[in-house]
Design an enzyme around this catalytic site. Structure first.
Site, PDB file in Angstrom:
ATOM      1  N   TYR A  12      68.846  39.092  34.141  1.00 49.75           N
ATOM      2  CA  TYR A  12      69.712  39.595  33.315  1.00 49.75           C
ATOM      3  C   TYR A  12      70.008  41.039  33.677  1.00 49.75           C
ATOM      4  O   TYR A  12      70.892  41.846  33.409  1.00 49.75           O
ATOM      5  CB  TYR A  12      69.388  39.189  31.676  1.00 49.75           C
ATOM      6  CG  TYR A  12      69.785  37.642  32.142  1.00 49.75           C
ATOM      7  CD1 TYR A  12      70.457  36.690  32.652  1.00 49.75           C
ATOM      8  CD2 TYR A  12      68.922  37.092  31.266  1.00 49.75           C
ATOM      9  CE1 TYR A  12      70.930  35.506  32.231  1.00 49.75           C
ATOM     10  CE2 TYR A  12      68.452  35.468  31.530  1.00 49.75           C
ATOM     11  CZ  TYR A  12      70.274  34.513  31.890  1.00 49.75           C
ATOM     12  OH  TYR A  12      70.183  33.528  31.952  1.00 49.75           O
TER      13      TYR A  12
HETATM   14  C1  LIG Z   1      66.469  33.356  36.810  1.00 48.71           C
HETATM   15  C2  LIG Z   1      67.407  32.218  37.464  1.00 48.71           C
HETATM   16  C3  LIG Z   1      68.590  31.799  36.849  1.00 48.71           C
HETATM   17  C4  LIG Z   1      67.871  33.235  39.290  1.00 48.71           C
HETATM   18  O1  LIG Z   1      68.754  32.312  39.690  1.00 48.71           O
HETATM   19  P1  LIG Z   1      68.099  32.668  41.283  1.00 48.71           P
HETATM   20  O2  LIG Z   1      69.204  31.929  42.152  1.00 48.71           O
HETATM   21  O3  LIG Z   1      66.423  32.346  41.839  1.00 48.71           O
HETATM   22  O4  LIG Z   1      69.138  34.078  41.393  1.00 48.71           O
HETATM   23  P2  LIG Z   1      70.204  35.059  42.386  1.00 48.71           P
HETATM   24  O5  LIG Z   1      69.604  34.742  43.793  1.00 48.71           O
HETATM   25  O6  LIG Z   1      71.191  34.749  42.521  1.00 48.71           O
HETATM   26  O7  LIG Z   1      69.006  36.246  42.537  1.00 48.71           O
HETATM   27  C5  LIG Z   1      70.233  37.310  42.020  1.00 48.71           C
HETATM   28  C6  LIG Z   1      69.574  38.476  41.549  1.00 48.71           C
HETATM   29  O8  LIG Z   1      68.531  38.758  40.473  1.00 48.71           O
HETATM   30  C7  LIG Z   1      67.463  39.325  41.648  1.00 48.71           C
HETATM   31  N1  LIG Z   1      66.733  38.377  40.300  1.00 48.71           N
HETATM   32  C8  LIG Z   1      66.699  37.292  40.385  1.00 48.71           C
HETATM   33  N2  LIG Z   1      65.287  37.082  40.083  1.00 48.71           N
HETATM   34  C9  LIG Z   1      64.566  38.259  38.566  1.00 48.71           C
HETATM   35  C10 LIG Z   1      63.944  38.719  38.404  1.00 48.71           C
HETATM   36  N3  LIG Z   1      63.198  37.386  37.357  1.00 48.71           N
HETATM   37  N4  LIG Z   1      64.066  39.338  37.649  1.00 48.71           N
HETATM   38  C11 LIG Z   1      64.253  40.962  38.454  1.00 48.71           C
HETATM   39  N5  LIG Z   1      65.331  40.387  39.380  1.00 48.71           N
HETATM   40  C12 LIG Z   1      65.493  39.539  39.303  1.00 48.71           C
HETATM   41  C13 LIG Z   1      67.251  39.040  43.048  1.00 48.71           C
HETATM   42  O9  LIG Z   1      66.088  39.943  43.119  1.00 48.71           O
HETATM   43  C14 LIG Z   1      68.759  38.884  43.110  1.00 48.71           C
HETATM   44  O10 LIG Z   1      68.814  40.398  43.113  1.00 48.71           O
HETATM   45  P3  LIG Z   1      70.432  40.665  44.860  1.00 48.71           P
HETATM   46  O11 LIG Z   1      70.937  40.582  44.034  1.00 48.71           O
HETATM   47  O12 LIG Z   1      70.373  42.368  44.348  1.00 48.71           O
HETATM   48  O13 LIG Z   1      69.212  40.494  46.005  1.00 48.71           O
HETATM   49  C15 LIG Z   1      66.529  31.639  38.210  1.00 48.71           C
HETATM   50  O14 LIG Z   1      65.087  31.738  39.170  1.00 48.71           O
HETATM   51  C16 LIG Z   1      65.754  30.404  36.805  1.00 48.71           C
HETATM   52  O15 LIG Z   1      66.332  29.351  36.958  1.00 48.71           O
HETATM   53  N6  LIG Z   1      64.480  30.177  36.655  1.00 48.71           N
HETATM   54  C17 LIG Z   1      64.008  29.327  35.987  1.00 48.71           C
HETATM   55  C18 LIG Z   1      64.441  28.788  34.799  1.00 48.71           C
HETATM   56  C19 LIG Z   1      65.030  30.709  34.416  1.00 48.71           C
HETATM   57  O16 LIG Z   1      63.865  30.927  33.219  1.00 48.71           O
HETATM   58  N7  LIG Z   1      65.865  30.821  34.359  1.00 48.71           N
HETATM   59  C20 LIG Z   1      67.078  31.379  32.616  1.00 48.71           C
HETATM   60  C21 LIG Z   1      66.967  31.067  30.802  1.00 48.71           C
HETATM   61  S1  LIG Z   1      67.611  31.681  29.769  1.00 48.71           S
END
Ligand SMILES: CC(C)(COP(=O)(O)OP(=O)(O)OC[C@H]1O[C@@H](n2cnc3c(N)ncnc32)[C@H](O)[C@@H]1OP(=O)(O)O)[C@@H](O)C(=O)NCCC(=O)NCCS
Length: 165
Positions: free
Chosen positions: A141
């Site tokens: 976030y």
């Molecule tokens: C967290 C989550 C929603 C991220 O979704 P994702 O599709 O993997 O993320 P994206 O591929 O869209 O990443 C977008 C950007 O965020 C960054 N990013 C992703 N996870 C990150 C993290 N934990 N910390 C910092 N940056 C992060 C990526 O590097 C990427 O950067 P870029 O745009 O410069 O390339 C996913 O990993 C998830 O569903 N995790 C498990 C459930 C969870 O924890 N949900 C959140 C609950 S509130």
């Protein structure tokens, strides 16, 4: 590259196979989502690949909420009244493990911000609040401009000026 449709939750989507690495979120979409929708506690948006409207690639929820201005960063609080102020709440956001790391999380977050921006022309909010499930997700976030609330590192806010239409 995968393209997605994002739409309101409906029961045609396969929630049973959804797995994001956070069992609470998997259980929510599988077991509790319908009752939240029925009770008007949350609106739920789902993403499916354009060529497969049944496979659940990701989802997020939106609700109305409020925060005490004493919980907000001072720079924002001093511009606001001294009573609880309205916010939009992203209660849950998750991407199926198979689709993680390919941009869908950012697509879902952008879609949520766009919907809140549109809704905020009718229903005022000072920002979007999200409760990150763990420290790793806080980073996700923050990457998009959300700031942790003072003393509550896992509760983050995106001020309205960042997404206002
Ligand atoms: C967290 C989550 C929603 C991220 O979704 P994702 O599709 O993997 O993320 P994206 O591929 O869209 O990443 C977008 C950007 O965020 C960054 N990013 C992703 N996870 C990150 C993290 N934990 N910390 C910092 N940056 C992060 C990526 O590097 C990427 O950067 P870029 O745009 O410069 O390339 C996913 O990993 C998830 O569903 N995790 C498990 C459930 C969870 O924890 N949900 C959140 C609950 S509130």
């Amino acid at each position: 590259m995968t393209f997605y449709n994002i739409r309101l939750f409906d029961k045609t989507v396969d929630t049973a196979s959804f797995s994001c690495g956070q069992p609470q979120l998997d259980e929510y979409i599988c077991r509790y989502v319908s009752q939240d929708i029925k009770r008007n506690v949350a609106r739920v948006f789902i993403a499916t690949p354009v060529n497969d409207t049944v496979q659940l690639a990701g989802f997020y929820t939106l609700s109305a909420g409020s925060v005490s201005c004493t919980d907000l960063p001072l720079s924002l609080a001093k511009t606001l009244p001294h009573y609880p102020v309205p916010v939009a709440l992203i209660g849950r956001l998750a991407v199926n493990s198979h689709f993680q790391g390919k941009g869908l999380g950012s697509i879902l977050l952008a879609d949520a911000c766009q919907r809140v921006a549109n809704a905020s022309t009718t229903l005022a909010v000072v920002g979007i609040v999200v409760d990150a499930k763990d420290k790793a997700t806080v980073g996700f976030y923050q990457h998009f401009g959300f700031i942790s609330l003072p003393g509550q590192p896992d509760r983050l806010l995106l001020p309205a000026k960042a997404f206002r239409v």
